[in-house]
Every structure is written in C-alpha cells, then in structure tokens.
Design an enzyme around this catalytic site. Structure first.
Site, PDB file in Angstrom:
ATOM      1  N   TYR A  22       1.688 -10.713  12.636  1.00 49.72           N
ATOM      2  CA  TYR A  22       0.456 -10.388  11.911  1.00 49.72           C
ATOM      3  C   TYR A  22      -0.113  -9.082  12.446  1.00 49.72           C
ATOM      4  O   TYR A  22      -0.155  -8.877  13.656  1.00 49.72           O
ATOM      5  CB  TYR A  22      -0.588 -11.502  12.075  1.00 49.72           C
ATOM      6  N   GLU A  28      -3.090  -7.233  10.755  1.00 53.40           N
ATOM      7  CA  GLU A  28      -4.193  -6.746   9.897  1.00 53.40           C
ATOM      8  C   GLU A  28      -4.853  -5.534  10.529  1.00 53.40           C
ATOM      9  O   GLU A  28      -5.098  -5.511  11.740  1.00 53.40           O
ATOM     10  CB  GLU A  28      -5.234  -7.851   9.705  1.00 53.40           C
ATOM     11  N   ASP A  57       1.044   8.882 -10.534  1.00 50.63           N
ATOM     12  CA  ASP A  57       1.829   7.704 -10.171  1.00 50.63           C
ATOM     13  C   ASP A  57       3.291   8.111 -10.332  1.00 50.63           C
ATOM     14  O   ASP A  57       3.813   8.157 -11.437  1.00 50.63           O
ATOM     15  CB  ASP A  57       1.449   6.551 -11.113  1.00 50.63           C
ATOM     16  N   THR A 102       6.081   3.664  -5.958  1.00 51.09           N
ATOM     17  CA  THR A 102       6.858   2.559  -5.424  1.00 51.09           C
ATOM     18  C   THR A 102       7.876   3.183  -4.483  1.00 51.09           C
ATOM     19  O   THR A 102       8.100   4.404  -4.515  1.00 51.09           O
ATOM     20  CB  THR A 102       7.642   1.811  -6.529  1.00 51.09           C
ATOM     21  N   LYS A 109      12.527   2.486  -6.400  1.00 52.82           N
ATOM     22  CA  LYS A 109      13.212   2.964  -7.615  1.00 52.82           C
ATOM     23  C   LYS A 109      14.169   4.098  -7.228  1.00 52.82           C
ATOM     24  O   LYS A 109      15.072   3.851  -6.449  1.00 52.82           O
ATOM     25  CB  LYS A 109      12.174   3.321  -8.658  1.00 52.82           C
ATOM     26  N   ARG A 144      11.369  -2.903  -1.678  1.00 51.17           N
ATOM     27  CA  ARG A 144      10.380  -3.153  -2.722  1.00 51.17           C
ATOM     28  C   ARG A 144       8.976  -2.998  -2.130  1.00 51.17           C
ATOM     29  O   ARG A 144       8.594  -3.770  -1.249  1.00 51.17           O
ATOM     30  CB  ARG A 144      10.605  -4.577  -3.214  1.00 51.17           C
TER      31      ARG A 144
END
Ligand SMILES: *Cc1c(COP(=O)(O)O)cnc(C)c1O
Length: 405
Positions: free
Chosen positions: A44, A46, A195, A221, A224, A230
């Site tokens: 974790y 955060e 984008d 992203t 691609k 991903r």
C-alpha cells in the site's frame, strides 16, 4: 485455482493463433509482464514519493520516482503523474484539475471535444459516461473527408465559449497539428487538453508532433501504441497544474496506487526511449500504409492513414455492417472492432465499418508481404469468394511464422 490458469492458457493460445487488428491493443515485453506480476502488488502506498500515508515505502518511492523521471524524459515534459489506473480515470482526473485551475465553482466547466461518432472517446462527453454529467460538453465536427478542420474548431469556440479544448481520438487516422491548434487556443484564451492515448507510442518515437510541447495538460494510456502495462498517465509543464493533478488523482479519485503497474510503466517508458522502439514504430507506420494501400488495390473503401490505424468502410466495400464484418472475421481468427465512421448512419452497436490497426501484429513481427496477404484474405472472405476453411489456412500460414506471445 486451476480453472483460471487453464483459461489463461486458452487465452494465450487464442492470442498466438489469432491475428490481432484491434488498433488499441498490443503485446507487452517479458520485462513489463514480469514487473506487473511481481510482489510490488503487496504494498500500500497512498500518497506520493516522500509523502505517503503508509510506512515501508522507501523502495516504492524509488520505483515511482524512477517511473516519473522516465516518463518526463520520454515525452520531454517537466511533470508527470504516473498513478492513474486507466486512460478514462486519467481524463476524469485531468478535468477535475483543470476545473480547479480555472477556479470554476458555480457552474460546470465547458469542454469542446470531438464526438464519439467522429472518433472521440466515451470520456469526451458521451451521454453514457460520467463526463457528460459532471461537465458541459460541446462538440466540433470533422470535415467531409474525416479530417480535423481548424475553421470548424474556431467556429465552435466562437459559438460555444468553452473553457477547454480537448483534442484526442480513438479512431482518427491522420496526423494532428497540435502547434496550430494551440495557437487557436491562445488566441481565444482557452486551455488545451490533449488525450494522446492512441498515439503515445508514435509521439514517444518522435514520429509525429509532440502534444506535450503545446498543450496545458496531456493524458494518455500506456497500453496502446506505447506497448506498456494497462494504465494511464497525466503530464504537464505547468507547476501549479501538477499540484492540482496530484490531488485530483489522490485523494480525490483514487486510493492506493498500483505500484506493480507503475514499475511496469517505468520499464515501458525506458523501452520506448530506445532505438529499437523507434524502428518498431516506423515499421508500424509502414505496415499500416501497406495494409491500407492493399485494400485500395482490392477496390475497398478505406480512409487515408498517417498513423497506426485506418478505417475500412465495410458497407461500401462488402455490403456488410461493421458488426457483421467483425463477426465474420472472428470465424477465421482475425480480431477487429466495429467502429463508427465520420457521418455514420448506423448505430454505434452496428456501425458501417471497422477500425484496423497494425501496432499489435507489428510487435509480432509481421512483414509487408504478409500484411498484403492478410488484406486479400479479409477482402475475399468478406466478399464470399473463398470458403472459411481456405481463409483459415491463409490465416494459419501467417500466424505460424509470427513471434510467440
Ligand atoms: C483508450 C482511450 C482512452 C481510455 O483508456 P482506458 O484505459 O480504456 O480507460 C481514453 N481516451 C482515448 C482517446 C482512448 O483511445
């Protein structure tokens, strides 16, 4: 759980034995896969490097800092947030940051974007996405040839008074003059968001204009054409904006970052800096051009192409909707996706065509002759000129010589 591993093996077989023409897909390197499947998933973290809400983050901090550094170097930007879980989330977070930056509180921020049917993305104001609920969208159209038209964009700005112009596409086959677009934004005093989800790999390889140089904020992203895990990223050169981006990602939209994915992103950015990646993107652009030209020779109706994809009008070429063509090609192991064409009169569920991309097959080492042969198989099969058996023999003759996944 044995069942899942059996299913993974079946999916591996499908990926190896099929021909992947979906423009948004690709095959990652062994090292990207290794990082994604690593023990980093146990942690974790955060917050951000040096400012975490959990102990034990010294090594994670180094990993995330490395990913940020590699990302900034690759796209030649000052600041990056590498935590977005996906491209859609990166967009939600970017919108939120822009709204804060513009100090818009009493009304919805207004975004001018390209509608889904002309090649935009769901998160660019579609009625079925969060975006249209939280923000006010207005749209510019592509011209009759399917190209961006600066006059249309400027008219839409003058008529709608947006706060932000959003440029980015899921199925736009041409190059984009970001410099020219940024001049229009400056002239009308609005912000520019890009984008670059689809073209990030082409940008990284320096084979098209780099939007990061001209836009206030850029989302992408990483899975691609960039050929990474991903996920999403947000980059900017604006110091005030990066602070707002960071708080929009965490704590506003996300909790713990996926540090195993962030490690894989670092590897992908590093791979994309290398000469081999430039060669790869050049090969993608060549193969796409060759494929599109082959469809021309076969008297099909196709768009032009200046990147990794083109649009095939299946209605005009074969008398089939995009959905029918997609389903028929699936019978012979060719994966494509139906796609709205500019000014499409079919619904998004059927469409009049297919979007065809060569990024994935180029990663598997397909050559020019095989690309041409593939276009012939697709065309003959969709015209009913060869049997399913014969088409499958053709597909297998290509896949059997490609790199294994
Ligand atoms: C793919 C894509 C996205 C969304 O990415 P996800 O990771 O699927 O959420 C956003 N914008 C554009 C232009 C895309 O093509």
């Amino acid at each position: 759980m044995v069942e899942i591993f059996e299913l993974i093996n079946r999916e591996r077989k499908r990926q190896n034995e099929g021909l992947e023409l979906i423009a948004s897909e690709n095959y990652v390197s062994k090292n990207v896969l290794k990082a994604q499947g690593s023990i980093l998933t146990n942690k974790y973290a955060e917050g951000y490097p040096g400012k975490r809400y959990y102990g034990g983050c010294e090594i994670i901090d180094e990993i995330e800092n490395l990913a940020i550094r590699e990302c900034c170097e690759l796209f030649n930007v000052k600041f990056a947030n590498v935590q977005p879980h996906s491209g859609s989330q990166a967009n939600a977070e970017a919108y939120r940051a822009l709204q804060k930056y513009l100090k818009i509180e009493k009304r919805k921020m207004k975004i001018l974007s390209c509608q889904l049917s002309d090649g935009g993305h769901l998160t660019h104001g579609s009625s079925v996405s969060f975006s249209s609920n939280l923000y006010e969208f207005c749209f510019y159209k592509l011209d009759d040839t399917g190209h961006i038209n600066m006059t249309y964009i400027e008219e839409a700005i003058v008529n709608n008074h947006p706060d932000v112009l959003l440029i980015g596409f899921s199925s736009y086959p041409y190059s984009i003059d970001f410099e020219e677009i940024s001049k229009i934004c400056k002239k009308h005093n609005i912000l520019l968001m890009v984008d670059m989800a689809h073209i990030a790999g082409i940008v990284a390889a320096g084979k098209c204009q780099n939007p990061c140089k001209y836009a206030d904020i850029v989302t992408s992203t990483t899975h691609k054409t960039l050929r990474g895990p991903r996920g999403g990223i947000i980059v900017t050169n604006n110091e005030e904006l990066i602070k707002l981006i960071n708080s929009a990602v965490f704590p506003y939209y996300q909790g713990g970052p996926l540090e195993h994915i962030i490690a894989a992103k670092a590897i992908c950015f590093n791979e994309a800096k290398r000469a081999e990646f430039k060669d790869y993107i050049e090969e993608v652009l060549n193969n796409t051009e060759i494929c599109k030209t082959a469809f021309d020779w076969l008297n099909c109706s196709v768009s032009g192409t200046e990147n990794h994809l083109f649009l095939l009008n299946t209605k005009k070429s074969f008398g089939l909707t995009g959905l029918e063509a997609q389903n028929k090609l699936e019978e012979i192991g060719i994966t494509t996706n139906k796609d709205m064409l500019p000014n499409d009169d079919e619904s998004p569920k059927t469409t009049s065509g297919l979007r065809i991309g060569l990024a994935a097959l180029t990663s598997r080492g397909i050559n020019a002759k095989q690309v041409q042969f593939l276009a012939v198989i697709i065309c003959n099969y969709l015209r009913g000129q060869i049997s399913k058996e014969k088409a499958i023999v053709g597909v297998t003759s290509i896949t059997s010589s490609l790199k294994e996944i």
